[in-house]
Enzyme design. Structure first.
Site: not given
Length: 354
Positions: A54-55, A115, A117, A134, A168-169, A223, A268-269
């Site tokens: 995800e990240d 999630h 980082i 989470h 989220n981030d 986000n 998103d990221n």
């Protein structure tokens, strides 16, 4: 009489909700598009990263940290019973492979659900890894010190706060100092109400041991977040609004919005290319396919490069796009000396070399 009024109100409410659902569907269709393939040369899927990536954050030395195994409400998971993990790749190697990092004793890795980082290097060269976690679907920020010799993460602190909800981030700007995004105000499944009514209740906050404060509001779904190399600007992706916000950072860590960059896809990221200062955004070109996952018709992937971010006319280019046949649900892209890692919410990861 009372029953008639109640039925009238119920009918009006259902009509309003129906109208909002149609409006939302129309807006999702507006940013959904057929993915025209844009391939990078010399790309390969990374063996060992099968349950999301995800990240991704890459140190100036070329060490890449990758968060995997996210369990997120409404999103699929290919390993729902396994805890999340952090992997490390050394992009200086000829054929880099991901290596799972171990945790120090005392950290409960069984409920680890990473999630967003971010990394930070202190003046004494200590490398800190900040992780949005989470556990039990709550939100904490875990801070680790990276032990390069042992290739392990030494747990340093767990941060909780009443404003750190649905985080989220995160982007670290100092030791125990960071910006973070809240992506929903309501808990799942009530989050659907936020989407349907297009509520702008999410925010960006600043955290330090001295103060915790909300510094920016009015987002549909705040986000991804990152900062410019000189830490003068913060960049925030509002995924539901298909917008990247450019904000100036002040001496007291408050921020002022300078501009919005409207996109034709859902960001998103975000990461910054250290060689150019460009923003790299992992994006979702098929939001409906992402929300209603069908492995026979998967969501595609898209990576944008935004150049001349602070100018009157930033340039937005698609540097990678795939219809889901290779990579599904891209969430992040990060580069080191021309080499690019592309991660996904729940699927695989790509490594591309020039």
């Amino acid at each position: 009489m009372g029953k008639a009024v109640a039925l009238t109100l119920l009918g009006a409410s259902l009509a309003f909700i129906g109208e909002r659902i149609l409006t939302l569907g129309g807006k999702l269709n507006a940013v959904s598009h057929e993915v025209i393939s844009v391939e990078l040369q010399n790309c390969q899927l990374i063996e060992g990263l099968e349950n999301g990536s995800e990240d991704i954050d890459i140190l100036p030395s070329g060490l890449a940290f990758i968060s995997t195994g996210l369990k997120y409400p409404g999103m699929p998971s290919f390993a729902p019973d396994e805890p999340g993990k952090i992997f490390l790749m050394d992009l200086n190697e000829q054929n880099p492979k991901p290596h799972e990092l171990t945790f120090s004793d005392g950290f409960d890795k069984e409920i680890f659900n990473p999630h967003g980082i971010s990394t930070f290097i202190d003046k004494d060269h200590t490398v800190y890894l900040y992780v949005v976690n989470h556990p039990h679907m709550k939100s904490t920020v875990e801070i680790f010190k990276f032990d390069d010799e042992q290739r392990s993460l030494v747990h340093w602190k767990t941060i909780t706060h009443e404003l750190l909800k649905s985080v989220n981030d995160i982007v670290a700007v100092g030791v125990e100092e960071f910006y973070a995004t809240r992506d929903h105000y309501l808990d799942y499944p009530l989050q659907l109400i936020e989407l349907i009514l297009e509520l702008r209740w999410t925010y960006v906050l600043f955290y330090s041991p001295r103060e915790v404060k909300v510094v920016a509001t009015g987002f549909k779904t705040a986000n991804g977040i990152t900062v410019s190399q000189d830490q003068k600007y913060v960049y925030v992706a509002d995924v539901s609004d298909a917008v990247i916000h450019i904000m100036e950072i002040h001496d007291n860590w408050n921020v002022t919005q300078l501009k919005r960059i409207q996109l034709g896809t859902l960001p998103d990221n975000l990461n910054v290319d250290p060689a150019t200062g460009d923003i790299l955004a992992g994006c979702h070109p098929n939001p409906k396919k992402l929300l209603f996952y069908n492995p026979e018709d998967p969501p595609g992937s898209e990576v944008l490069r935004i150049q001349n971010v602070l100018s009157d006319k930033p340039t937005v280019n698609t540097v990678y796009a795939n219809n889901g046949s290779v990579l599904q649900g891209s969430s992040v892209a990060s580069v080191y000396r021309g080499k690019m890692l592309i991660g996904s919410v729940f699927h695989k990861a790509l490594y591309c070399v020039p």
